[in-house]
Design a protein around this motif. Structure first.
Motif, PDB file in Angstrom:
ATOM      1  N   UNK A 205       0.900  -1.208   0.086  1.00 15.70           N
ATOM      2  CA  UNK A 205      -0.130  -0.072  -0.010  1.00 15.70           C
ATOM      3  C   UNK A 205       0.998   1.220  -0.003  1.00 15.70           C
ATOM      4  N   UNK A 206       0.367   2.349  -0.574  1.00 17.22           N
ATOM      5  CA  UNK A 206      -0.714   2.631  -1.398  1.00 17.22           C
ATOM      6  C   UNK A 206      -0.877   2.151  -2.866  1.00 17.22           C
ATOM      7  N   UNK A 207       0.173   1.381  -3.195  1.00 20.10           N
ATOM      8  CA  UNK A 207      -0.274   0.673  -4.635  1.00 20.10           C
ATOM      9  C   UNK A 207      -0.566  -0.409  -4.810  1.00 20.10           C
ATOM     10  N   UNK A 208      -1.773  -0.482  -4.310  1.00 22.60           N
ATOM     11  CA  UNK A 208      -2.897  -1.619  -4.540  1.00 22.60           C
ATOM     12  C   UNK A 208      -4.452  -0.849  -4.698  1.00 22.60           C
ATOM     13  N   UNK A 209      -5.094  -1.624  -5.788  1.00 22.20           N
ATOM     14  CA  UNK A 209      -6.210  -1.188  -6.227  1.00 22.20           C
ATOM     15  C   UNK A 209      -7.426  -1.308  -5.268  1.00 22.20           C
ATOM     16  N   UNK A 210      -8.602  -1.162  -5.695  1.00 24.32           N
ATOM     17  CA  UNK A 210      -9.769  -1.547  -4.443  1.00 24.32           C
ATOM     18  C   UNK A 210      -9.946  -3.301  -4.190  1.00 24.32           C
ATOM     19  N   UNK A 211      -9.457  -3.840  -5.242  1.00 25.32           N
ATOM     20  CA  UNK A 211      -9.480  -5.350  -4.694  1.00 25.32           C
ATOM     21  C   UNK A 211      -8.078  -5.719  -4.169  1.00 25.32           C
ATOM     22  N   UNK A 212      -7.369  -5.030  -3.994  1.00 27.90           N
ATOM     23  CA  UNK A 212      -5.991  -5.374  -3.033  1.00 27.90           C
ATOM     24  C   UNK A 212      -5.146  -6.038  -4.019  1.00 27.90           C
ATOM     25  N   UNK A 213      -5.420  -5.678  -5.131  1.00 26.49           N
ATOM     26  CA  UNK A 213      -4.159  -6.378  -6.092  1.00 26.49           C
ATOM     27  C   UNK A 213      -3.120  -5.211  -6.236  1.00 26.49           C
ATOM     28  N   UNK A 214      -1.763  -5.554  -6.285  1.00 29.55           N
ATOM     29  CA  UNK A 214      -0.694  -4.614  -6.220  1.00 29.55           C
ATOM     30  C   UNK A 214      -0.096  -4.455  -7.692  1.00 29.55           C
ATOM     31  N   UNK A 215       0.501  -3.295  -7.899  1.00 30.74           N
ATOM     32  CA  UNK A 215       1.012  -3.010  -9.083  1.00 30.74           C
ATOM     33  C   UNK A 215       1.813  -4.048  -9.672  1.00 30.74           C
ATOM     34  N   UNK A 216       2.750  -4.730  -8.963  1.00 28.13           N
ATOM     35  CA  UNK A 216       3.701  -5.659  -9.138  1.00 28.13           C
ATOM     36  C   UNK A 216       3.021  -6.834  -9.774  1.00 28.13           C
ATOM     37  N   UNK A 217       1.803  -7.042  -8.908  1.00 31.74           N
ATOM     38  CA  UNK A 217       1.107  -8.537  -9.477  1.00 31.74           C
ATOM     39  C   UNK A 217       0.458  -8.403 -10.953  1.00 31.74           C
ATOM     40  N   UNK A 218      -0.065  -7.100 -11.098  1.00 33.99           N
ATOM     41  CA  UNK A 218      -0.581  -6.927 -12.290  1.00 33.99           C
ATOM     42  C   UNK A 218       0.451  -6.847 -13.494  1.00 33.99           C
ATOM     43  N   UNK A 219       1.445  -6.327 -13.125  1.00 37.51           N
ATOM     44  CA  UNK A 219       2.688  -6.429 -14.083  1.00 37.51           C
ATOM     45  C   UNK A 219       3.181  -7.755 -14.322  1.00 37.51           C
ATOM     46  N   UNK A 220       3.390  -8.566 -13.587  1.00 35.55           N
ATOM     47  CA  UNK A 220       3.971 -10.004 -13.590  1.00 35.55           C
ATOM     48  C   UNK A 220       2.938 -10.588 -14.307  1.00 35.55           C
ATOM     49  N   UNK A 221       1.477 -10.609 -13.945  1.00 40.47           N
ATOM     50  CA  UNK A 221       0.305 -11.214 -14.631  1.00 40.47           C
ATOM     51  C   UNK A 221       0.366 -11.052 -15.793  1.00 40.47           C
ATOM     52  N   UNK A 222       0.501  -9.715 -16.663  1.00 42.65           N
ATOM     53  CA  UNK A 222       0.578  -9.482 -18.003  1.00 42.65           C
ATOM     54  C   UNK A 222       1.618 -10.225 -18.494  1.00 42.65           C
ATOM     55  N   UNK A 223       2.700 -10.216 -18.016  1.00 38.89           N
ATOM     56  CA  UNK A 223       4.032 -10.695 -18.618  1.00 38.89           C
ATOM     57  C   UNK A 223       3.795 -12.003 -18.806  1.00 38.89           C
ATOM     58  N   UNK A 224       3.462 -12.731 -17.598  1.00 38.32           N
ATOM     59  CA  UNK A 224       3.169 -14.283 -17.731  1.00 38.32           C
ATOM     60  C   UNK A 224       2.082 -14.693 -18.923  1.00 38.32           C
ATOM     61  N   UNK A 225       1.097 -14.030 -19.023  1.00 37.57           N
ATOM     62  CA  UNK A 225       0.063 -14.457 -20.154  1.00 37.57           C
ATOM     63  C   UNK A 225       0.957 -14.186 -21.487  1.00 37.57           C
ATOM     64  N   UNK A 226       1.604 -12.983 -21.618  1.00 37.75           N
ATOM     65  CA  UNK A 226       2.172 -13.020 -22.917  1.00 37.75           C
ATOM     66  C   UNK A 226       3.163 -13.997 -23.246  1.00 37.75           C
ATOM     67  N   UNK A 227       3.964 -14.480 -22.391  1.00 35.61           N
ATOM     68  CA  UNK A 227       5.093 -15.490 -22.440  1.00 35.61           C
ATOM     69  C   UNK A 227       4.193 -17.116 -22.442  1.00 35.61           C
ATOM     70  N   UNK A 228       3.113 -17.146 -22.361  1.00 37.18           N
ATOM     71  CA  UNK A 228       2.374 -18.231 -22.453  1.00 37.18           C
ATOM     72  C   UNK A 228       2.532 -19.013 -23.872  1.00 37.18           C
ATOM     73  N   UNK A 229       3.127 -20.111 -23.830  1.00 36.14           N
ATOM     74  CA  UNK A 229       3.242 -20.751 -25.036  1.00 36.14           C
ATOM     75  C   UNK A 229       5.042 -20.780 -25.341  1.00 36.14           C
ATOM     76  N   UNK A 230       5.641 -19.790 -24.821  1.00 38.09           N
ATOM     77  CA  UNK A 230       7.020 -19.914 -24.909  1.00 38.09           C
ATOM     78  C   UNK A 230       7.725 -20.456 -23.893  1.00 38.09           C
ATOM     79  N   UNK A 231       7.346 -20.096 -22.685  1.00 36.81           N
ATOM     80  CA  UNK A 231       7.765 -20.753 -21.231  1.00 36.81           C
ATOM     81  C   UNK A 231       7.404 -22.224 -21.164  1.00 36.81           C
TER      82      UNK A 231
END
Length: 231
Positions: A205-231
């Motif tokens: 905090x305060x870098x979390x949204x209303x659902x308590x999801x932090x910026x880092x988790x959002x960033x890593x999640x987007x990266x993971x989705x993009x990498x799917x199929x390669x890793x």
């Protein structure tokens, strides 16, 4: 049948201008757990292509500028430094580079030089909140770009407005026209983060949204989705 074990990956986290030494601490931990859960052996390294916050900001900015061009005469200072650091530790046939801000430009330049020299072929590049540097069309599918957006989905990271992906193309009538995405990364996505340019990797905090999801988790999640199929 015996399952084929995934190939190991060398991962490099590249920092931008005036960055604290601790910027990637939590990110490194999350990536280690992420790849471990997928049964992938990883070696994660942190690189400061422009130095840390103790160096002159003006000098660092000028060095980033040299990495935003693909002209042969460009200095590509951060890219050259990143290249040397990577060659000292690269032990795998697969490589993932994640660069924040100017580190994204340095990551691209370093990977491009390694590829052109025949030293790496299987790699991916993730640019986060980076200035826009033109991507070689042959490498566009290997590069992703993530930037912060506001509640309306509009880009709100001023650093992501610096530079250009544009170039001239010809339409079906052979007339020249400006294509603003001609040299863009193959994948571009906005992330609704809390805070500003320096906050993509914040996890408290305060870098979390209303659902308590932090910026880092959002960033890593987007990266993971993009990498799917390669890793």
């Amino acid at each position: 049948m015996t399952a084929i074990k995934p190939s190991p990956i060398s991962i490099y986290l590249l920092a931008g201008v005036a960055t604290s030494n601790s910027i990637f601490n939590e990110c490194k931990i999350k990536l280690e757990k992420l790849f471990q859960s997928d049964g992938i052996e990883s070696a994660i390294h942190v690189v400061f292509p422009y130095g840390d916050a103790s160096r002159s900001v003006v000098r660092q900015v000028l060095e980033v500028k040299s990495d935003l061009s693909n002209r042969m005469r460009a200095g590509r200072i951060g890219g050259q430094i990143a290249l040397r650091k990577i060659k000292q530790t690269l032990t795998c046939d697969r490589m993932l580079l994640i660069g924040h801000s100017g580190g994204g430009a340095a990551a691209y330049q370093a990977a491009k030089m390694l590829h052109e020299n025949g030293e790496i072929n299987d790699f991916r590049i993730v640019q986060v909140g980076s200035p826009r540097n033109p991507i070689d069309p042959l490498l566009q599918d290997r590069v992703s770009y993530f930037h912060s957006v506001n509640s309306l989905g509009k880009l709100n990271d001023p650093i992501s407005r610096i530079g250009t992906w544009g170039g001239w193309s010809r339409d079906r009538y052979a007339m020249p026209r400006w294509n603003s995405l001609k040299y863009a990364p193959g994948y571009v996505e906005g992330i609704p983060t809390v805070g500003g340019h320096a906050d993509y990797f914040r996890h408290t905090k305060p870098y979390t949204d209303q659902e308590a999801v932090c910026n880092l988790d959002k960033t890593i999640d987007r990266v993971r989705v993009w990498l799917k199929g390669w890793v």
